[in-house]
Design a protein around this motif. Structure first.
Motif, PDB file in Angstrom:
ATOM      1  N   TYR A 126      10.829   7.772 -35.341  1.00  0.00           N
ATOM      2  CA  TYR A 126      10.322   6.546 -35.990  1.00  0.00           C
ATOM      3  C   TYR A 126      10.644   5.312 -35.134  1.00  0.00           C
ATOM      4  O   TYR A 126       9.766   4.483 -34.876  1.00  0.00           O
ATOM      5  N   VAL A 127      11.895   5.204 -34.688  1.00  0.00           N
ATOM      6  CA  VAL A 127      12.287   4.036 -33.886  1.00  0.00           C
ATOM      7  C   VAL A 127      11.551   4.047 -32.550  1.00  0.00           C
ATOM      8  O   VAL A 127      11.071   3.007 -32.082  1.00  0.00           O
ATOM      9  N   ALA A 128      11.434   5.228 -31.923  1.00  0.00           N
ATOM     10  CA  ALA A 128      10.794   5.319 -30.611  1.00  0.00           C
ATOM     11  C   ALA A 128       9.317   4.932 -30.664  1.00  0.00           C
ATOM     12  O   ALA A 128       8.793   4.357 -29.708  1.00  0.00           O
ATOM     13  N   ILE A 129       8.649   5.235 -31.770  1.00  0.00           N
ATOM     14  CA  ILE A 129       7.209   4.974 -31.866  1.00  0.00           C
ATOM     15  C   ILE A 129       6.914   3.624 -32.519  1.00  0.00           C
ATOM     16  O   ILE A 129       6.025   2.896 -32.073  1.00  0.00           O
ATOM     17  N   CYS A 130       7.657   3.285 -33.559  1.00  0.00           N
ATOM     18  CA  CYS A 130       7.374   2.044 -34.293  1.00  0.00           C
ATOM     19  C   CYS A 130       8.085   0.824 -33.704  1.00  0.00           C
ATOM     20  O   CYS A 130       7.613  -0.302 -33.856  1.00  0.00           O
ATOM     21  N   HIS A 131       9.219   1.028 -33.040  1.00  0.00           N
ATOM     22  CA  HIS A 131       9.974  -0.079 -32.443  1.00  0.00           C
ATOM     23  C   HIS A 131      10.443   0.318 -31.043  1.00  0.00           C
ATOM     24  O   HIS A 131      11.650   0.330 -30.768  1.00  0.00           O
ATOM     25  N   PRO A 132       9.519   0.648 -30.152  1.00  0.00           N
ATOM     26  CA  PRO A 132       9.907   1.189 -28.841  1.00  0.00           C
ATOM     27  C   PRO A 132      10.777   0.244 -28.006  1.00  0.00           C
ATOM     28  O   PRO A 132      11.665   0.705 -27.280  1.00  0.00           O
ATOM     29  N   LEU A 133      10.546  -1.057 -28.118  1.00  0.00           N
ATOM     30  CA  LEU A 133      11.313  -1.997 -27.308  1.00  0.00           C
ATOM     31  C   LEU A 133      12.749  -2.145 -27.795  1.00  0.00           C
ATOM     32  O   LEU A 133      13.620  -2.597 -27.035  1.00  0.00           O
ATOM     33  N   ARG A 134      12.997  -1.757 -29.041  1.00  0.00           N
ATOM     34  CA  ARG A 134      14.350  -1.887 -29.605  1.00  0.00           C
ATOM     35  C   ARG A 134      15.070  -0.554 -29.700  1.00  0.00           C
ATOM     36  O   ARG A 134      16.179  -0.474 -30.230  1.00  0.00           O
ATOM     37  N   HIS A 135      14.448   0.521 -29.194  1.00  0.00           N
ATOM     38  CA  HIS A 135      15.017   1.863 -29.358  1.00  0.00           C
ATOM     39  C   HIS A 135      16.424   1.968 -28.777  1.00  0.00           C
ATOM     40  O   HIS A 135      17.345   2.490 -29.415  1.00  0.00           O
ATOM     41  N   SER A 136      16.591   1.446 -27.551  1.00  0.00           N
ATOM     42  CA  SER A 136      17.899   1.570 -26.887  1.00  0.00           C
ATOM     43  C   SER A 136      18.971   0.695 -27.534  1.00  0.00           C
ATOM     44  O   SER A 136      20.164   0.993 -27.428  1.00  0.00           O
TER      45      SER A 136
END
Length: 315
Positions: A126-136
């Motif tokens: 979910y984080v990788a696809i919906c919020h990719p810039l904030r994943h790390s």
């Protein structure tokens, strides 16, 4: 070995595991596919752990969660399969009273942990696809470690009443368990007392753990699908959805036999006993075998590293 089913006793020192009732004559033949699946599970999950440890590019949340899943798969299969195979090969059916409840605790605890890890992996997708810039920044190593600790504590605490409640019951009719491991339902059904509290807690645990986990997975994938459908091109949508295929296959591999096994044990009284037990055995060995195969085949980084290992190429 004497048959204890006709004697009167209270809380025997040992239980006797029958294996798969009605199919005892075929135990040797049944052991062949189960031994093969167990060996594949051991080899596959250790390979996943080895590759992730050796490859720095895989040191990220998705693969940390995959390592947690691999460890849990190793533990859940090893907590039951060696005893199952000893029953099949050597007719070693006895298990001590304490060892039985210990096995019960760990099997159900690892099952809950495995389910929780799939939720964590859904959150990662979910984080990788919906919020990719904030994943790390969202899924840091510290957060991943805290999620892992929370899953261990949740499964350990929620499973604790299983052996505690079962141990309080008097076992004065028989010590023969019609199963190949000390499953909660199979053990408490031997008690000569009211087992409603244990049974109700088992249902509560099933729906509060698996039910809630499935709910969060569904919510995650609802958000993921909405984000995918907003992508501008079909190729982008297919490529993004492709990153979720391994996880979806892992979910199906775990929950499908789990639900069938749990429901047939409690409500499938018209289903032959050996079919119910085979369902339970499938749940314990098939997901640990399939998970490394699924991720090895579907994950490019792991597949590439495997090819390098087998062709002896330098990384």
């Amino acid at each position: 070995m004497s048959d204890s089913s006709t004697t009167n006793f209270t809380n025997p020192s040992t239980f006797i595991l029958l294996g798969i009732p009605g199919l005892q004559a075929a135990h040797i033949w049944i052991s062949i596919p189960f031994c093969t699946m167990y060996a594949i599970a051991i080899l596959g999950n250790f390979t996943i752990l080895f590759i992730v440890k050796r490859e720095p590019s895989l040191h990220e949340p998705m693969f940390y969660f995959l390592c947690m899943l691999a460890v849990t798969d190793l533990l859940i299969s090893t907590s039951t399969m060696p005893k199952m195979l000893s029953i099949f090969w050597f007719n070693s059916r006895e298990i001590s009273f304490s060892a039985c409840f210990t096995q019960m605790y760990f099997v159900h605890s690892f099952s809950a942990m495995e389910s929780g890890i799939l939720v964590a992996m859904a959150f990662d997708r979910y984080v990788a696809i919906c919020h990719p810039l904030r994943h790390s920044t969202i899924l840091t190593n510290s957060v991943v470690a805290k999620i892992g600790l929370a899953l261990v504590l949740r499964s350990g605490i929620l499973t604790l009443p299983y052996p505690f409640l079962a141990r309080q019951l008097p076992y004065c009719r028989t010590n023969i368990i019609p199963h190949f491991y000390c499953r909660h339902v199979a053990v408490v059904n031997l008690a000569c007392a009211d087992i409603r509290i244990s049974s109700y807690y088992g249902l509560f645990n099933l729906f509060s753990v698996i039910g809630i986990d499935v709910f969060f997975i569904v919510v995650s994938y609802t958000q993921i699908l909405q984000a995918i459908f907003r992508l501008p091109t079909k190729d982008a949508r297919l490529k993004t959805f492709g990153t979720c295929i391994s996880h979806l296959c892992a979910i199906l591999a775990l929950y499908t036999p789990d639900f069938f096994s749990s429901l047939t044990q409690r409500f499938g009284h018209n289903v032959p006993l050996h079919i119910r037990i085979l369902f339970a055995s499938v749940y314990l060995v098939v997901p640990p075998m399939l998970h490394p195969i699924i991720y090895g085949a579907r994950t490019q980084q792991i597949r590439g590293r495997l090819l390098q290992l087998f062709t002896h190429k330098e990384t």
